[in-house]
Design a protein around this motif. Structure first.
Motif, mmCIF file in Angstrom:
data_model
loop_
_atom_site.group_PDB
_atom_site.id
_atom_site.type_symbol
_atom_site.label_atom_id
_atom_site.label_comp_id
_atom_site.label_asym_id
_atom_site.label_seq_id
_atom_site.Cartn_x
_atom_site.Cartn_y
_atom_site.Cartn_z
ATOM 1 N N ARG A 104 0.823 -1.217 0.000
ATOM 2 C CA ARG A 104 0.000 0.000 0.000
ATOM 3 C C ARG A 104 0.853 1.261 0.000
ATOM 4 N N THR A 105 2.171 1.132 0.063
ATOM 5 C CA THR A 105 3.038 2.306 0.063
ATOM 6 C C THR A 105 3.051 2.952 -1.313
ATOM 7 N N PHE A 106 3.373 4.241 -1.349
ATOM 8 C CA PHE A 106 3.456 4.935 -2.639
ATOM 9 C C PHE A 106 4.554 4.337 -3.506
ATOM 10 N N GLU A 107 5.636 3.911 -2.877
ATOM 11 C CA GLU A 107 6.758 3.340 -3.628
ATOM 12 C C GLU A 107 6.297 2.145 -4.469
ATOM 13 N N TYR A 108 5.464 1.303 -3.898
ATOM 14 C CA TYR A 108 4.959 0.121 -4.612
ATOM 15 C C TYR A 108 3.868 0.512 -5.608
ATOM 16 N N ARG A 109 2.876 1.275 -5.137
ATOM 17 C CA ARG A 109 1.748 1.662 -6.002
ATOM 18 C C ARG A 109 2.206 2.493 -7.183
ATOM 19 N N GLY A 110 3.147 3.415 -6.934
ATOM 20 C CA GLY A 110 3.644 4.278 -8.004
ATOM 21 C C GLY A 110 4.307 3.485 -9.116
ATOM 22 N N VAL A 111 5.115 2.487 -8.740
ATOM 23 C CA VAL A 111 5.780 1.641 -9.740
ATOM 24 C C VAL A 111 4.743 0.862 -10.544
ATOM 25 N N LYS A 112 3.750 0.304 -9.862
ATOM 26 C CA LYS A 112 2.712 -0.461 -10.563
ATOM 27 C C LYS A 112 1.951 0.431 -11.556
ATOM 28 N N ILE A 113 1.596 1.624 -11.128
ATOM 29 C CA ILE A 113 0.881 2.549 -12.009
ATOM 30 C C ILE A 113 1.763 2.929 -13.192
ATOM 31 N N TRP A 114 3.019 3.276 -12.928
ATOM 32 C CA TRP A 114 3.933 3.691 -13.996
ATOM 33 C C TRP A 114 4.142 2.566 -15.009
ATOM 34 N N ASN A 115 4.385 1.363 -14.529
ATOM 35 C CA ASN A 115 4.643 0.236 -15.428
ATOM 36 C C ASN A 115 3.414 -0.128 -16.263
ATOM 37 N N ASN A 116 2.228 0.186 -15.770
ATOM 38 C CA ASN A 116 1.002 -0.128 -16.515
ATOM 39 C C ASN A 116 0.624 0.942 -17.539
ATOM 40 N N LEU A 117 1.285 2.098 -17.509
ATOM 41 C CA LEU A 117 1.016 3.121 -18.523
ATOM 42 C C LEU A 117 1.617 2.686 -19.854
ATOM 43 N N ASN A 118 0.993 3.116 -20.945
ATOM 44 C CA ASN A 118 1.571 2.767 -22.249
ATOM 45 C C ASN A 118 2.829 3.604 -22.508
ATOM 46 N N ASN A 119 3.692 3.082 -23.357
ATOM 47 C CA ASN A 119 5.000 3.713 -23.597
ATOM 48 C C ASN A 119 4.885 5.101 -24.219
ATOM 49 N N GLU A 120 3.883 5.324 -25.055
ATOM 50 C CA GLU A 120 3.696 6.650 -25.647
ATOM 51 C C GLU A 120 3.437 7.691 -24.563
ATOM 52 N N LEU A 121 2.633 7.312 -23.599
ATOM 53 C CA LEU A 121 2.312 8.224 -22.504
ATOM 54 C C LEU A 121 3.542 8.484 -21.646
ATOM 55 N N LYS A 122 4.316 7.447 -21.356
ATOM 56 C CA LYS A 122 5.518 7.597 -20.529
ATOM 57 C C LYS A 122 6.557 8.491 -21.192
ATOM 58 N N SER A 123 6.579 8.504 -22.522
ATOM 59 C CA SER A 123 7.621 9.257 -23.219
ATOM 60 C C SER A 123 7.186 10.667 -23.618
ATOM 61 N N GLU A 124 6.074 11.150 -23.091
ATOM 62 C CA GLU A 124 5.649 12.519 -23.370
ATOM 63 C C GLU A 124 6.732 13.491 -22.922
ATOM 64 N N ILE A 125 6.920 14.533 -23.699
ATOM 65 C CA ILE A 125 7.994 15.483 -23.415
ATOM 66 C C ILE A 125 7.593 16.500 -22.349
ATOM 67 N N SER A 126 6.360 16.958 -22.392
ATOM 68 C CA SER A 126 5.956 17.987 -21.425
ATOM 69 C C SER A 126 4.943 17.431 -20.428
ATOM 70 N N LEU A 127 4.967 17.984 -19.238
ATOM 71 C CA LEU A 127 4.043 17.585 -18.187
ATOM 72 C C LEU A 127 2.607 17.901 -18.583
ATOM 73 N N THR A 128 2.389 19.033 -19.224
ATOM 74 C CA THR A 128 1.041 19.431 -19.648
ATOM 75 C C THR A 128 0.455 18.413 -20.623
ATOM 76 N N THR A 129 1.240 18.000 -21.589
ATOM 77 C CA THR A 129 0.784 17.003 -22.568
ATOM 78 C C THR A 129 0.541 15.672 -21.886
ATOM 79 N N PHE A 130 1.425 15.304 -20.968
ATOM 80 C CA PHE A 130 1.257 14.053 -20.227
ATOM 81 C C PHE A 130 -0.072 14.058 -19.478
ATOM 82 N N LYS A 131 -0.343 15.143 -18.753
ATOM 83 C CA LYS A 131 -1.587 15.243 -17.981
ATOM 84 C C LYS A 131 -2.807 15.142 -18.892
ATOM 85 N N HIS A 132 -2.759 15.867 -20.003
ATOM 86 C CA HIS A 132 -3.887 15.878 -20.937
ATOM 87 C C HIS A 132 -4.153 14.474 -21.482
ATOM 88 N N ASN A 133 -3.109 13.809 -21.946
ATOM 89 C CA ASN A 133 -3.274 12.476 -22.535
ATOM 90 C C ASN A 133 -3.611 11.423 -21.483
#
Length: 142
Positions: A104-133
């Protein structure tokens, strides 16, 4: 949602209570009747349900961590996988927590969430674009 990353590991019962508060606020703003379905009103306001909002906040924090836009004490907690193929090169090592409280720690949950995102989303250049997508992806998610 103030401090959502800290308390997003709360019980489903508490998330449901928060969802009821959000639904009530949505009904007031949109003048929706008590017995009308709330989903169209939430979509009209472009609001995410609470569980997706919590996921959104954690994914944004993980994006900042991965792009060194967060404090170093957070960035130092996460490591990319060492031996992985190119399509998974942005994935992180999952911390080994055997207990439920460790998971239940953020360290574990954050990794699970990040790894489940698609690669296009992970490679967004700007934070604004990342949030929007990310928001579009979460709205489309069932």
């Amino acid at each position: 949602l103030y401090c959502s990353t800290v308390w997003s590991n709360t019980s489903a019962k508490n998330v449901k209570k928060l969802q009821l508060v959000q639904n009530f606020a949505c009904r007031i703003i949109t003048n929706t009747c008590k017995f009308d379905h709330i989903s169209p009103a939430l979509q009209y306001l472009n609001w995410l349900p609470i569980n997706k909002q919590l996921k959104f906040r954690e994914a944004v924090l993980m994006y900042k961590i991965m792009n060194k836009q967060a404090p170093s004490y957070l960035c130092d907690k996460f490591q990319k996988k060492k031996y992985c193929r190119t399509r998974n090169s942005n994935n992180l090592e999952i911390p080994l927590f055997k207990s439920k409280s460790g998971q239940r720690t953020f360290e574990y949950r954050g990794v699970k969430i990040w790894n489940n995102l698609n690669n296009e989303l992970k490679s967004e250049i700007s934070l604004t674009t990342f949030k929007h997508n990310l928001k579009k992806a979460l709205i489309a998610e069932k």
